[in-house]
Design an enzyme around this catalytic site. Structure first.
Site, short mmCIF file in Angstrom:
data_model
loop_
_atom_site.label_atom_id
_atom_site.label_comp_id
_atom_site.label_asym_id
_atom_site.label_seq_id
_atom_site.Cartn_x
_atom_site.Cartn_y
_atom_site.Cartn_z
N HIS A 1 0.65 -1.22 -0.18
CA HIS A 1 -0.02 -0.03 0.00
C HIS A 1 0.76 1.35 0.02
CE1 HIS A 1 0.91 -0.03 4.44
NE2 HIS A 1 0.65 1.14 4.46
N ASP B 1 -0.38 -7.65 1.35
CA ASP B 1 0.23 -6.22 1.78
C ASP B 1 1.89 -6.31 1.59
OD1 ASP B 1 0.49 -3.69 1.65
OD2 ASP B 1 -0.34 -3.37 3.47
N SER C 1 4.66 2.62 8.03
CA SER C 1 4.17 1.51 7.22
C SER C 1 5.41 1.02 6.39
CB SER C 1 3.16 1.81 6.31
OG SER C 1 1.85 2.30 7.12
#
EC number: 3.4.21.-
Length: 637
Positions: A429, A477, A582
């Site tokens: 992402h 992911d 992230s």
């Protein structure tokens, strides 16, 4: 350019709204409730226009705006569906009504006395005839006569005279007189020898008893006047006036005002949620005895072909588990039902379309051989600051900061892990959209804005996203970035090992997340220094129960938390991976003394930061075939 800058700062300002203690979970388009009387909808912070009116009017504060979660680039907030400006307009109407009433105060007094002549022209003409007291025959009424007259105007009044000291009869002080060269006894041909600020609001400065040499006029003497006033000098301690150097009066003790200001700054930082610990003096131990030099270890690096002998019979059999790798196709949990996996449970064997890698033992995997190559150097990593949050230099040499091009400047919004000399592991992402195309990767830096010597910035030439990843879900992911050139390994730049065991590690191991993301959920301050936080693994059943309470999890996690995912959280809900972290690693520390660790997960997503819902991580061991097919194709590393 001004509009771009304004929009940029507006987006940064709206990120502050995530300080709300009320966390509402949802994605964009989901209905939510800002307050009991204010309905809302989940939107990105930059797309919410109605929130500005509520903040300006004081109806809502930044801490009262609920958060729906985090998107790829910014936070999703609960945006009011009804525009707010009624309060502000009401105040303006009330203010204007008050001013109009004040302006019309004399009008009610005229209403009870009606005038017999309502026409305004007739009334004004009558007033002019009755109130006229001027002689129309005088010259100033006729403009032509005024221009043609030759008579000089007569003086009808006396000019206003300014008062003097003699007329006011006030005593004159000698200090009020302007000095002259004679009074100052200075030669006229040497104007540069005038003292600094010799004449001011308090008169001439007192004369000095001893002359000052011309070479010492770079600073003012203390007896020339008052202390100068320091204006708008941030974070500076009050300092004494400069004096001549005197060894006998030299004072080495610091000023007490310095300590008071330091305590004041620390108190304000504590009010904002930062943890300030008192400084501790660590005695430096000088090693007088010569330490044993790692003479035998460099001899292992002399043979350049030693790391490539990963299929030999003489390899240590206890370095990695002997269980075979059963699942090599990455067909992760095809059943649509939520899967609560057991850490000790292994998945059934599925047919592998690649016959060259069927039932490949753990010891023969390229990732295992690459890890042995990394650890074969015999050079231990730097020990951590165990009780702190800051990471020491060289502790995590695999950490990578991913930079994006933002209006001509570099913006670091995600992290990653260097797993080979030319490949960085991160979350999908972080690189899935057009505006999230990475520009370069920064390695070997603790401070990403002011990196230390030895860091490297390497451009990204290719982005490999897992083919099964979808932006509308939390599965698969994971992504791999290919660099333009090999990273030069050093004490601060080195690849990390991947954890290859499908089962969960023992409970006595330590887990850490590291990154440059948000470090304070109160003021949304982003760390410029690499930080880490200790977390605990959460069992799959508890993790599924926590995510089941989130409404948006029915869409993003339709199968629940599956075997290719991990959950981790802080039991005290104070530490967690947050926005900006992230793509970074979930690190499994095997030995915190010599720095032995492996990457067990990739930071994927979560609902808020340090909430009761655990953070979601992509399990690295579930994607070894995907990683090895890109990083080490044909078993080459």
């Amino acid at each position: 350019m001004a509009m771009i800058s304004a929009r940029r700062y507006f987006l940064l300002g709206l990120l502050v709204l995530t300080t709300s203690a009320y966390v509402t979970v949802g994605d964009e388009g989901d209905p939510c409730q800002v307050r009991s009387d204010i309905p809302g909808i989940c939107l990105s912070s930059s797309a919410c226009e109605n929130i500005r009116g509520y903040l300006k009017s004081g109806t809502l504060s930044t801490s009262q705006v609920p958060s729906c979660g985090f998107g790829a680039r910014e936070e999703i907030i609960c945006c009011p569906t009804v525009a707010c400006c009624a309060t502000d307009r009401g105040r303006e109407v009330q203010f204007h009504a008050t001013s109009s009433e004040r302006s019309s105060l004399p009008e009610p007094k005229r209403e009870p006395t009606p005038e017999p002549e309502p026409l305004p022209p007739t009334t004004t003409e009558g007033k002019r005839e009755r109130e006229s007291r001027l002689d129309e025959n005088q010259n100033f009424f006729d403009f032509n006569k005024l221009l043609s007259t030759t008579v000089k105007p007569q003086k009808t009044h006396e000019s206003l005279k300014l008062p003097t000291q003699e007329s006011m009869k006030t005593p004159t002080h000698e200090s009020m007189k302007m000095p002259t060269h004679e009074s100052m006894k200075l030669p006229t041909h040497e104007p540069m020898k005038l003292p600094i600020q010799s004449v001011g609001a308090w008169g001439i400065a007192p004369s000095k008893t001893q002359p000052i040499a011309s070479t010492q006029r770079s600073f003012m003497e203390p007896e020339w006047g008052r202390e100068p006033r320091i204006v708008n000098r941030p974070l500076t301690t009050p300092r004494s006036r400069p004096q001549r150097p005197n060894n006998s009066n030299f004072n080495t003790n610091p000023s007490p005002n310095n300590n008071n200001l330091i305590h004041l700054v620390n108190d304000r930082l504590r009010e904002q949620g930062m943890q300030i610990e008192p400084a501790r003096e660590v005695p430096m131990v000088l090693q007088t005895t010569p330490t044993p030099t790692p003479a035998p270890t460099p001899t292992q690096l002399i043979d350049p072909f030693e790391p490539y002998r990963f299929r030999g019979q003489d390899r240590d059999k206890d370095t990695q588990p002997q269980e075979p790798w059963n699942d090599v196709s990455n067909n992760l949990d095809a059943d649509p039902a939520p899967s609560i996996f057991n850490p000790a449970e292994t998945r059934p064997t599925t047919p592998n379309p690649n016959p060259s890698r069927v039932n490949l033992p753990e010891k023969e995997r390229p990732s295992v051989a690459a890890c042995e190559k990394i650890r074969s150097g015999g050079k231990p990593l730097t020990v951590h600051i165990l009780d702190g949050e800051r990471v020491d230099r060289g502790v995590y040499p695999h950490m990578a900061a991913i930079a994006y091009n933002s209006f001509g400047s570099a913006a670091f919004r995600c992290g990653g892990s260097l797993i080979a000399s030319r490949f960085v592991l991160t979350a999908a992402h972080c690189v899935n959209s057009d505006d999230s195309t990475p520009s370069f990767v920064r390695l070997g830096a603790l401070n990403i804005e002011n990196p230390e010597p030895g860091y490297q910035d390497i451009n990204v030439i290719d982005v490999q996203i897992h083919p099964d990843y979808s932006g509308s879900s939390k599965y698969y992911d994971i992504a791999i970035l290919q660099l333009a050139e090999d990273a030069k390994e050093s004490d601060v730049i080195r690849p990390a090992c991947l954890y290859t065991d499908r089962s969960d590690p023992p409970a006595n191991y330590k887990y850490f997340v590291a990154g440059w993301g948000v470090m304070n959920v109160t003021n949304r301050a982003v760390s410029k220094i690499l930080l880490r936080a200790a977390l605990d693994l959460v069992p799959a059943d508890e993790c599924n129960a926590s995510f089941a309470e989130q409404p948006s999890a029915n869409r993003t996690l339709r199968r629940g938390v599956i075997a290719s995912q991990l959950c981790a959280a802080d039991k005290n809900q104070r530490k967690d991976a947050c926005q900006g972290d992230s793509g970074g690693p979930l690190i499994l520390e095997i030995d915190d003394v010599d720095g032995t660790y492996s990457i067990v997960g990739v930071i994927s997503s979560g609902f808020g930061c340090a909430t009761k819902t655990p953070g979601l991580y992509t399990r690295v061991s579930s994607f070894l075939d995907y990683i090895e097919g890109i990083v080490w194709p044909s078993n080459r590393f």
